[in-house]
Enzyme design. Sequence first.
Site, mmCIF file in Angstrom:
data_model
loop_
_atom_site.group_PDB
_atom_site.id
_atom_site.type_symbol
_atom_site.label_atom_id
_atom_site.label_comp_id
_atom_site.label_asym_id
_atom_site.label_seq_id
_atom_site.Cartn_x
_atom_site.Cartn_y
_atom_site.Cartn_z
ATOM 1 N N TYR A 1 0.858 -1.191 0.000
ATOM 2 C CA TYR A 1 0.000 0.000 0.000
ATOM 3 C C TYR A 1 0.888 1.232 0.000
ATOM 4 O O TYR A 1 1.791 1.334 0.831
ATOM 5 C CB TYR A 1 -0.920 0.022 1.228
ATOM 6 N N GLU B 1 -0.412 4.754 -0.738
ATOM 7 C CA GLU B 1 -1.190 5.966 -1.048
ATOM 8 C C GLU B 1 -0.304 7.189 -0.906
ATOM 9 O O GLU B 1 0.429 7.324 0.083
ATOM 10 C CB GLU B 1 -2.372 6.089 -0.079
#
Length: 418
Positions: free
Chosen positions: A60, A62
């Site tokens: 992940y 972001e």
Amino acid sequence: MSTPFWGPDFDQLRAEDAEIADVVLDELDRLRGGLQLIASENFTSPAVLAALGSTLSNKYAEGYPGRRYYGGCQVVDRAEEIGITRAKELFGAEHANLQPHSGAQANFAVYAALLVPGDTVLAMSLPHGGHLTHGSRVNFSGKWFNVVAYGVREDTELIDYDEVRDLARQHRPKMIICGATAYPRLIDFAAFRSIADEVGAWLMVDAAHFIGLVAGKAIPSPVPYADVVSFTTHKVLRGPRGGMIVCREELAQRIDKAVFPFSQGGPLMHAVAAKAVALREAATPAYQDYARQVIVNAQALADGLAAEGVRPVAGGTDTHLALLDLRDLGVSGKDAETRCDAARITLNKNAIPYDPQPPAVSSGIRVGTPAVTTQGMREGEMKEIAALIARAVRDPGAATDVATTVSALVSRHPAYPR
Ligand SMILES: Cc1ncc(COP(=O)(O)O)c(C=O)c1O
């Protein structure tokens, strides 16, 4: 550096999930066993596939390099930074965003960065070669924006720049889009720039189809003319499925924010790494030779089809694709697609400009040479392929015969050689 204990290991997949392993193998057989002439498809390199099948898929991340919302991003940051640098160098761009999951997502982000719902956009009409995201009523673009469409002239089948200018003066769009899905000729980016300047509009070039030819320096680049250039990475460019945006520095923040957090969450870091690999490959002299050959092959294919009595729309092609009008043969695009499929030739039906048939039937087919050129085919093979297409389209009874010749041809130029 640790030794990878896991890589794209087909035997492991077969042991764990025979059903999906069969799908993977059958698809490989399908593409090896026939001619792949879909203009928007290509065969990625094993290096691109290796990055795609890597553990970067797990992360992940972001945000953007150095500004993430998750820990542990130091390593994947490197992939994105390398990719951004390569994209800027390859395209001579001031800013690059590698995160869009697809071409449609990239286009959505451009609309979000530059417009608000209800704004007017001037873009190419879908039946004349434009894309769904350029104002189709079933897409966000047509539902949320006031899209005015320009088309091609009926006599030349070329973009009518006078019409574009007249429509721009009349409707004062906030953004003008050029770039298409089924337009075989070069686009005059300077003309679009001057029209956009005259009415104070942003100029967005959707270069999804031809960006690989730009990367290979085989056709002129839109980057010096456009405010924003969006594209896919999986067509001629030969990267993983995905999107990318390049733009001027002053729009960098707006574009980045429109991709994340406005329209996407975590980036697909394996795809970002694979995009970086493809950008490196596209910067080589070998890729430039490839890009030039893609065009030479498309021209040879269009000429070959013309010699078989199949009319190339717009008189031929300057790019990787040709659009063919089948009306003289009395066969619809839909039937031609089915007949070619039976002969192991994969292509798609396509509306031609001013098509009397509905899109689901259509009067044309679209053929492209990115994949067959990756296989090493050249003008001689294009002539053969043109004759095979014409035979398959004219005579459904010849499918088995044509398929046998197709098999022999592709076995001389295998995709993913063993
Ligand atoms: C001109 C153009 N823009 C955008 C797209 C959308 O790309 P994707 O299918 O990755 O969403 C395409 C796809 O073919 C295209 O041709």
